[in-house]
Design an enzyme around this catalytic site. Structure first.
Site, short mmCIF file in Angstrom:
data_model
loop_
_atom_site.label_atom_id
_atom_site.label_comp_id
_atom_site.label_asym_id
_atom_site.label_seq_id
_atom_site.Cartn_x
_atom_site.Cartn_y
_atom_site.Cartn_z
N HIS A 12 4.50 42.04 0.01
CA HIS A 12 3.72 41.91 1.25
C HIS A 12 4.27 42.77 2.39
O HIS A 12 3.59 43.00 3.39
CB HIS A 12 3.72 40.45 1.75
CG HIS A 12 3.01 39.49 0.85
ND1 HIS A 12 1.71 39.67 0.42
CD2 HIS A 12 3.41 38.31 0.29
CE1 HIS A 12 1.36 38.66 -0.35
NE2 HIS A 12 2.37 37.83 -0.45
N ASP B 67 1.76 39.14 -9.21
CA ASP B 67 1.93 38.01 -8.29
C ASP B 67 0.56 37.43 -7.93
O ASP B 67 -0.43 38.15 -7.81
CB ASP B 67 2.64 38.51 -7.03
CG ASP B 67 3.13 37.38 -6.15
OD1 ASP B 67 4.33 37.05 -6.22
OD2 ASP B 67 2.31 36.80 -5.39
N HIS C 49 -0.51 36.36 -5.21
CA HIS C 49 -0.98 36.85 -3.92
C HIS C 49 -1.24 38.35 -3.99
O HIS C 49 -0.71 39.03 -4.87
CB HIS C 49 0.07 36.55 -2.84
CG HIS C 49 0.45 35.10 -2.74
ND1 HIS C 49 1.57 34.59 -3.36
CD2 HIS C 49 -0.18 34.07 -2.13
CE1 HIS C 49 1.63 33.28 -3.11
NE2 HIS C 49 0.57 32.95 -2.37
N ASP D 78 4.05 33.26 -9.65
CA ASP D 78 3.32 32.19 -8.96
C ASP D 78 1.86 32.04 -9.40
O ASP D 78 1.13 31.23 -8.83
CB ASP D 78 3.43 32.31 -7.43
CG ASP D 78 3.28 33.72 -6.93
OD1 ASP D 78 2.91 34.60 -7.73
OD2 ASP D 78 3.53 33.96 -5.73
ZN ZN Z 1 3.21 35.43 -4.33
#
Ligand code: ZN
Length: 377
Positions: free
Chosen positions: A146, A182, A184, A270
């Site tokens: 991120h 991931d 996200h 995740d």
């Molecule tokens: Zn994540």
């Protein structure tokens, strides 16, 4: 590749005790203690990572790797991606404690851990490109995908794999494929490489999770990098079948169309079915299959050169099993026993569903990289 392990040198394993000490302070989930937030623990607190490594060691799988202890990344490497002001902000926030950006808590050891996380990824890339290893795994925290050049975000302080990509390009790998598993969306990786024709960023993530409105299928890069960003926004609830279908119909053809010199993997865990931050149904078999496929892609496309780095993964009880599955895949071993698997495989959602297939079909027919490949074949 055989079940006994890949040909050539053993894979490399990078980890450092200080990455396990990264602790942004009292909190609960992704929030610090405050009004309405009782102290429990923040997700970025990582004794679980040490437990996960312990399971890999106990299983004997870690013995298949050559262990490396990384050194902190120097400013010269960080500045290949980040601004001077960003590096200084992370250091200062870490020294006093607080949020270094947007949901990016930092505490006493955080800047040091973040430099070691980058240092592990850059050292792994240098080792693989020099021929010392073909495959490498970096068990690092804080995560990186991120983090943007001038902004920490979502538990990420420095963008580990973005820096590693730039280091790779200075060490002989012109074209780099970055696959992000991931749950996200890796907005930082996407932003860094948005206009770069020599880096293909492919992200499998939960549609609409985090950051908000980031990672849609319509985001495909721009300028010279048009067509080298491939977002696969999978609907919440996607499980084993959906992930394997995404690999087969999007990731593998995109990788072949791009033809990289090196594969990097943001190996977040995740998307696992027990993760508190995601709503996906992936199991240890899913991660073992996906990582095996990525290693085989690297064998096919770029002499086996692949570096995987840990990102998210927040289930205290399931993350160790998922890490063991990833490690086994990197070592060329069969999927390990998973005591949690039976219950997960009997839940709904493990077979690919029509609404998941529609996302993949849309990408296959509309994404510039994939539709061009389909026409050519
Ligand atoms: Zn994540």
């Amino acid at each position: 590749m055989t079940a006994g392990g890949p040909a050539g040198p053993p894979p490399a394993w990078f980890s450092h005790e200080l990455c396990f000490w990264h602790d942004p302070g009292a909190g609960s989930g992704h929030l610090p203690v405050g009004p309405g937030v009782e102290p429990l623990r923040q997700f970025a607190v990582d004794p679980d990572l040490r437990r996960a490594e312990g399971l890999v060691r106990l299983s004997g799988v870690l013995d298949r790797f050559t262990r490396h202890t990384p050194a902190p990344a120097p400013d010269a490497d960080l500045l290949l991606v980040h601004t001077r002001a960003h590096v200084d902000r992370v250091e200062a926030t870490s020294a006093r404690g607080g949020d270094a950006g947007v949901y990016a808590p930092a505490g006493h050891h955080s800047a040091a851990a973040a430099r070691l996380a980058v240092g592990a990824c850059t050292a792994a890339v240098r080792e693989v490109l020099a021929g010392g290893h073909r495959r490498a795994y970096c068990l690092v925290r804080p995560p990186g995908h991120h983090a943007e050049p001038d902004r920490a975000m979502g538990l990420c302080l420095f963008n580990n794999l973005a820096v590693a990509t730039r280091v790779a390009q200075r060490n002989g790998a012109r074209r780099v494929l970055v696959v992000d598993l991931d749950v996200h969306h890796g907005n930082g990786l996407q932003r860094v490489f948005w206009e770069d024709p020599d880096v293909c960023y492919v992200s499998l993530h939960q549609d609409g999770l985090f950051p908000p409105a980031s990672g849609t299928a319509a985001e495909t890069g721009s300028g010279a990098g048009a067509g080298t960003t491939v977002n696969v926004p999978l609907p919440a609830g996607t499980g084993h079948g959906g992930y394997l279908a995404a690999m087969e119909s999007v990731v593998v053809p995109a990788a072949r169309a791009f033809a990289p010199d090196l594969v990097l993997v943001a190996a977040g865990l995740d998307a696992g079915a027990h993760d508190p931050m995601g709503r996906m149904m992936a199991t240890s078999r899913t991660f073992h299959s996906v990582v095996t496929s990525l290693c085989e892609l690297a064998d096919e496309l770029c002499a086996g050169r692949i570096v995987l780095a840990h990102e998210g993964g927040y289930s205290a009880w399931y993350q160790p099993t998922l890490l063991l599955a990833v490690a086994a895949a990197v070592a060329g071993l069969p999927a390990p026993d998973d005591p949690f698997l039976h219950s997960l495989e009997n839940l709904p959602g493990q077979r690919v569903a029509a609404h998941q297939r529609r996302v993949l079909d849309h990408l296959r027919t509309h994404h510039p990289l994939l539709s061009a490949a389909a026409v050519a074949s």
